[in-house]
Design a protein around this motif. Sequence first.
Motif, PDB file in Angstrom:
ATOM      1  N   LEU A 100       0.833  -1.201   0.000  1.00  0.00           N
ATOM      2  CA  LEU A 100       0.000   0.000   0.000  1.00  0.00           C
ATOM      3  C   LEU A 100       0.872   1.258   0.000  1.00  0.00           C
ATOM      4  O   LEU A 100       0.522   2.266  -0.626  1.00  0.00           O
ATOM      5  CB  LEU A 100      -0.937  -0.012   1.198  1.00  0.00           C
ATOM      6  CG  LEU A 100      -1.969  -1.156   1.221  1.00  0.00           C
ATOM      7  CD1 LEU A 100      -2.808  -1.093   2.488  1.00  0.00           C
ATOM      8  CD2 LEU A 100      -2.855  -1.126  -0.022  1.00  0.00           C
ATOM      9  N   TRP A 101       2.001   1.200   0.705  1.00  0.00           N
ATOM     10  CA  TRP A 101       2.961   2.312   0.734  1.00  0.00           C
ATOM     11  C   TRP A 101       3.560   2.527  -0.653  1.00  0.00           C
ATOM     12  O   TRP A 101       3.677   3.672  -1.114  1.00  0.00           O
ATOM     13  CB  TRP A 101       4.029   1.989   1.769  1.00  0.00           C
ATOM     14  CG  TRP A 101       5.166   2.925   1.929  1.00  0.00           C
ATOM     15  CD1 TRP A 101       5.142   4.171   2.505  1.00  0.00           C
ATOM     16  CD2 TRP A 101       6.536   2.687   1.553  1.00  0.00           C
ATOM     17  NE1 TRP A 101       6.408   4.718   2.511  1.00  0.00           N
ATOM     18  CE2 TRP A 101       7.288   3.830   1.934  1.00  0.00           C
ATOM     19  CE3 TRP A 101       7.189   1.621   0.956  1.00  0.00           C
ATOM     20  CZ2 TRP A 101       8.655   3.919   1.721  1.00  0.00           C
ATOM     21  CZ3 TRP A 101       8.556   1.711   0.747  1.00  0.00           C
ATOM     22  CH2 TRP A 101       9.276   2.854   1.119  1.00  0.00           C
ATOM     23  N   PHE A 102       3.934   1.450  -1.338  1.00  0.00           N
ATOM     24  CA  PHE A 102       4.433   1.587  -2.709  1.00  0.00           C
ATOM     25  C   PHE A 102       3.418   2.342  -3.575  1.00  0.00           C
ATOM     26  O   PHE A 102       3.789   3.213  -4.370  1.00  0.00           O
ATOM     27  CB  PHE A 102       4.676   0.218  -3.347  1.00  0.00           C
ATOM     28  CG  PHE A 102       5.867  -0.536  -2.826  1.00  0.00           C
ATOM     29  CD1 PHE A 102       6.966   0.109  -2.277  1.00  0.00           C
ATOM     30  CD2 PHE A 102       5.901  -1.930  -2.901  1.00  0.00           C
ATOM     31  CE1 PHE A 102       8.063  -0.606  -1.811  1.00  0.00           C
ATOM     32  CE2 PHE A 102       6.991  -2.651  -2.439  1.00  0.00           C
ATOM     33  CZ  PHE A 102       8.071  -1.987  -1.894  1.00  0.00           C
ATOM     34  N   LEU A 103       2.158   1.989  -3.446  1.00  0.00           N
ATOM     35  CA  LEU A 103       1.133   2.554  -4.325  1.00  0.00           C
ATOM     36  C   LEU A 103       0.868   4.028  -4.050  1.00  0.00           C
ATOM     37  O   LEU A 103       0.237   4.699  -4.864  1.00  0.00           O
ATOM     38  CB  LEU A 103      -0.159   1.744  -4.218  1.00  0.00           C
ATOM     39  CG  LEU A 103      -0.085   0.325  -4.792  1.00  0.00           C
ATOM     40  CD1 LEU A 103      -1.373  -0.442  -4.511  1.00  0.00           C
ATOM     41  CD2 LEU A 103       0.193   0.354  -6.294  1.00  0.00           C
ATOM     42  N   THR A 104       1.324   4.548  -2.921  1.00  0.00           N
ATOM     43  CA  THR A 104       1.220   5.986  -2.677  1.00  0.00           C
ATOM     44  C   THR A 104       2.328   6.760  -3.374  1.00  0.00           C
ATOM     45  O   THR A 104       2.250   7.994  -3.475  1.00  0.00           O
ATOM     46  CB  THR A 104       1.295   6.300  -1.170  1.00  0.00           C
ATOM     47  OG1 THR A 104       2.616   6.027  -0.684  1.00  0.00           O
ATOM     48  CG2 THR A 104       0.258   5.509  -0.384  1.00  0.00           C
ATOM     49  N   GLY A 105       3.381   6.070  -3.808  1.00  0.00           N
ATOM     50  CA  GLY A 105       4.539   6.739  -4.377  1.00  0.00           C
ATOM     51  C   GLY A 105       5.498   7.277  -3.336  1.00  0.00           C
ATOM     52  O   GLY A 105       6.502   7.903  -3.676  1.00  0.00           O
ATOM     53  N   GLU A 106       5.236   7.013  -2.075  1.00  0.00           N
ATOM     54  CA  GLU A 106       6.076   7.500  -0.978  1.00  0.00           C
ATOM     55  C   GLU A 106       7.431   6.792  -0.997  1.00  0.00           C
ATOM     56  O   GLU A 106       7.526   5.614  -1.341  1.00  0.00           O
ATOM     57  CB  GLU A 106       5.363   7.232   0.350  1.00  0.00           C
ATOM     58  CG  GLU A 106       6.128   7.635   1.590  1.00  0.00           C
ATOM     59  CD  GLU A 106       6.386   9.125   1.671  1.00  0.00           C
ATOM     60  OE1 GLU A 106       7.550   9.511   1.455  1.00  0.00           O
ATOM     61  OE2 GLU A 106       5.430   9.880   1.943  1.00  0.00           O
ATOM     62  N   THR A 107       8.476   7.525  -0.605  1.00  0.00           N
ATOM     63  CA  THR A 107       9.816   6.940  -0.551  1.00  0.00           C
ATOM     64  C   THR A 107      10.481   7.150   0.803  1.00  0.00           C
ATOM     65  O   THR A 107      11.653   6.818   0.964  1.00  0.00           O
ATOM     66  CB  THR A 107      10.726   7.538  -1.643  1.00  0.00           C
ATOM     67  OG1 THR A 107      10.860   8.949  -1.437  1.00  0.00           O
ATOM     68  CG2 THR A 107      10.162   7.267  -3.026  1.00  0.00           C
ATOM     69  N   ASN A 108       9.754   7.710   1.753  1.00  0.00           N
ATOM     70  CA  ASN A 108      10.299   7.917   3.089  1.00  0.00           C
ATOM     71  C   ASN A 108       9.760   6.831   4.011  1.00  0.00           C
ATOM     72  O   ASN A 108       8.574   6.463   3.918  1.00  0.00           O
ATOM     73  CB  ASN A 108       9.921   9.301   3.616  1.00  0.00           C
ATOM     74  CG  ASN A 108      10.775   9.727   4.794  1.00  0.00           C
ATOM     75  OD1 ASN A 108      10.683   9.163   5.882  1.00  0.00           O
ATOM     76  ND2 ASN A 108      11.621  10.723   4.578  1.00  0.00           N
ATOM     77  N   ILE A 109      10.607   6.334   4.913  1.00  0.00           N
ATOM     78  CA  ILE A 109      10.184   5.239   5.785  1.00  0.00           C
ATOM     79  C   ILE A 109       9.220   5.685   6.878  1.00  0.00           C
ATOM     80  O   ILE A 109       8.630   4.836   7.555  1.00  0.00           O
ATOM     81  CB  ILE A 109      11.388   4.536   6.438  1.00  0.00           C
ATOM     82  CG1 ILE A 109      12.128   5.475   7.402  1.00  0.00           C
ATOM     83  CG2 ILE A 109      12.317   3.971   5.379  1.00  0.00           C
ATOM     84  CD1 ILE A 109      13.169   4.770   8.259  1.00  0.00           C
ATOM     85  N   ARG A 110       9.027   6.984   7.062  1.00  0.00           N
ATOM     86  CA  ARG A 110       8.224   7.451   8.195  1.00  0.00           C
ATOM     87  C   ARG A 110       6.829   6.839   8.246  1.00  0.00           C
ATOM     88  O   ARG A 110       6.402   6.362   9.307  1.00  0.00           O
ATOM     89  CB  ARG A 110       8.147   8.974   8.190  1.00  0.00           C
ATOM     90  CG  ARG A 110       7.665   9.548   9.536  1.00  0.00           C
ATOM     91  CD  ARG A 110       7.569  11.044   9.480  1.00  0.00           C
ATOM     92  NE  ARG A 110       7.426  11.624  10.811  1.00  0.00           N
ATOM     93  CZ  ARG A 110       6.887  12.806  11.042  1.00  0.00           C
ATOM     94  NH1 ARG A 110       6.447  13.552  10.026  1.00  0.00           N
ATOM     95  NH2 ARG A 110       6.791  13.274  12.274  1.00  0.00           N
ATOM     96  N   PRO A 111       6.063   6.818   7.125  1.00  0.00           N
ATOM     97  CA  PRO A 111       4.731   6.202   7.208  1.00  0.00           C
ATOM     98  C   PRO A 111       4.768   4.721   7.571  1.00  0.00           C
ATOM     99  O   PRO A 111       3.824   4.217   8.187  1.00  0.00           O
ATOM    100  CB  PRO A 111       4.154   6.413   5.799  1.00  0.00           C
ATOM    101  CG  PRO A 111       4.933   7.535   5.228  1.00  0.00           C
ATOM    102  CD  PRO A 111       6.305   7.405   5.795  1.00  0.00           C
ATOM    103  N   LEU A 112       5.835   4.031   7.190  1.00  0.00           N
ATOM    104  CA  LEU A 112       5.953   2.616   7.536  1.00  0.00           C
ATOM    105  C   LEU A 112       6.239   2.427   9.021  1.00  0.00           C
ATOM    106  O   LEU A 112       5.571   1.629   9.693  1.00  0.00           O
ATOM    107  CB  LEU A 112       7.061   1.955   6.711  1.00  0.00           C
ATOM    108  CG  LEU A 112       6.788   1.711   5.228  1.00  0.00           C
ATOM    109  CD1 LEU A 112       8.016   1.086   4.574  1.00  0.00           C
ATOM    110  CD2 LEU A 112       5.581   0.811   5.032  1.00  0.00           C
ATOM    111  N   VAL A 113       7.222   3.162   9.545  1.00  0.00           N
ATOM    112  CA  VAL A 113       7.576   2.946  10.945  1.00  0.00           C
ATOM    113  C   VAL A 113       6.459   3.417  11.865  1.00  0.00           C
ATOM    114  O   VAL A 113       6.302   2.895  12.975  1.00  0.00           O
ATOM    115  CB  VAL A 113       8.934   3.589  11.303  1.00  0.00           C
ATOM    116  CG1 VAL A 113      10.041   2.972  10.477  1.00  0.00           C
ATOM    117  CG2 VAL A 113       8.914   5.100  11.142  1.00  0.00           C
TER     118      VAL A 113
END
Length: 321
Positions: free
Chosen positions: A79-92
Amino acid sequence: METAVQSRPADIAAEDHFEWQYLDLMRRVWTRGHERSDRTGVGTRSVFGATMRFDLSGDAIPLLTTKRVYWKAAAREMLWFLTGETNIRPLVEQGVHIWTDWPLDAYRKATGEVIDRDAFEARIIADAEFAERWGDLGPVYGKQWVNWPVYEPVGEGLFRQRAQGINQIAELVESLKHNPGSRRHIFEGWNVAELDRMALPPCHKTYQFFVADGKLTGLLYQRSCDLALGVPFNIFSAALITRMLAQQCDLEPGELIWNGGDVHLYLNHQHLVETQLARSPSGAPKLAITRRPDSIFDYRIEDFEVRNYAPQAHIAAPVAV
């Protein structure tokens, strides 16, 4: 080459459980693979070229049962990939640690600070400026998938990057819906112009899809395959996005075909390999998608429900960075 792994019981056929092909590949790599040096300095045993096929019909999902695979972490990453995000903050912030080791290693080398993962992640969450400086991975997967850079001329010999590049995923959905017979149902992460800016060049790099008889089959080519730690996540994630695309395009799931290039086991994974190969798979995990959102970009973790999954215990092993 000495090994303590046992052979598969002769009376068990490969088709008895989807997971035997994974275990057989693990056994082949560990007992017959070429011992090689690698970028991490750990060393591997490797084979070049392998294929696995997984039936996705009837909600089947290739979740390994001989050890626990933390599928929610893999789903959150997708789901994070599909946002185009490249920062780990949303994952952690969601308790997903699978990308932290690379920026943490870069931070330690740059600053000399002795800091553990938990403390580093706490700073990433608490301090937006710190996260922006140290949590970004460069133009990795999601950036290429939904915002592949496009440059346009602004003068003689001068170019500028468009604010929005090519959204390969959106174009794929449209292609599957309106031109199902196409041989161009592909999205790609290997942008050669930006590899040196990525914390890690894409391992699961090329995805292709095939429509026939109302079914969608996905094929993943993975150039570098950490068979013990990475591949269990990768096959689940590839099956997941195939299922999501099928739902969005009014198709039934067909198969997932996984093609590996350099398929390897790290030499410091001996305990994992021997423990896992002493186990036998069982059960038939299912993945239900409980809601159909308006687009491929609107799924939430709550939309996925894994059923009939009773894996054996997790097997810890170090990540080679």
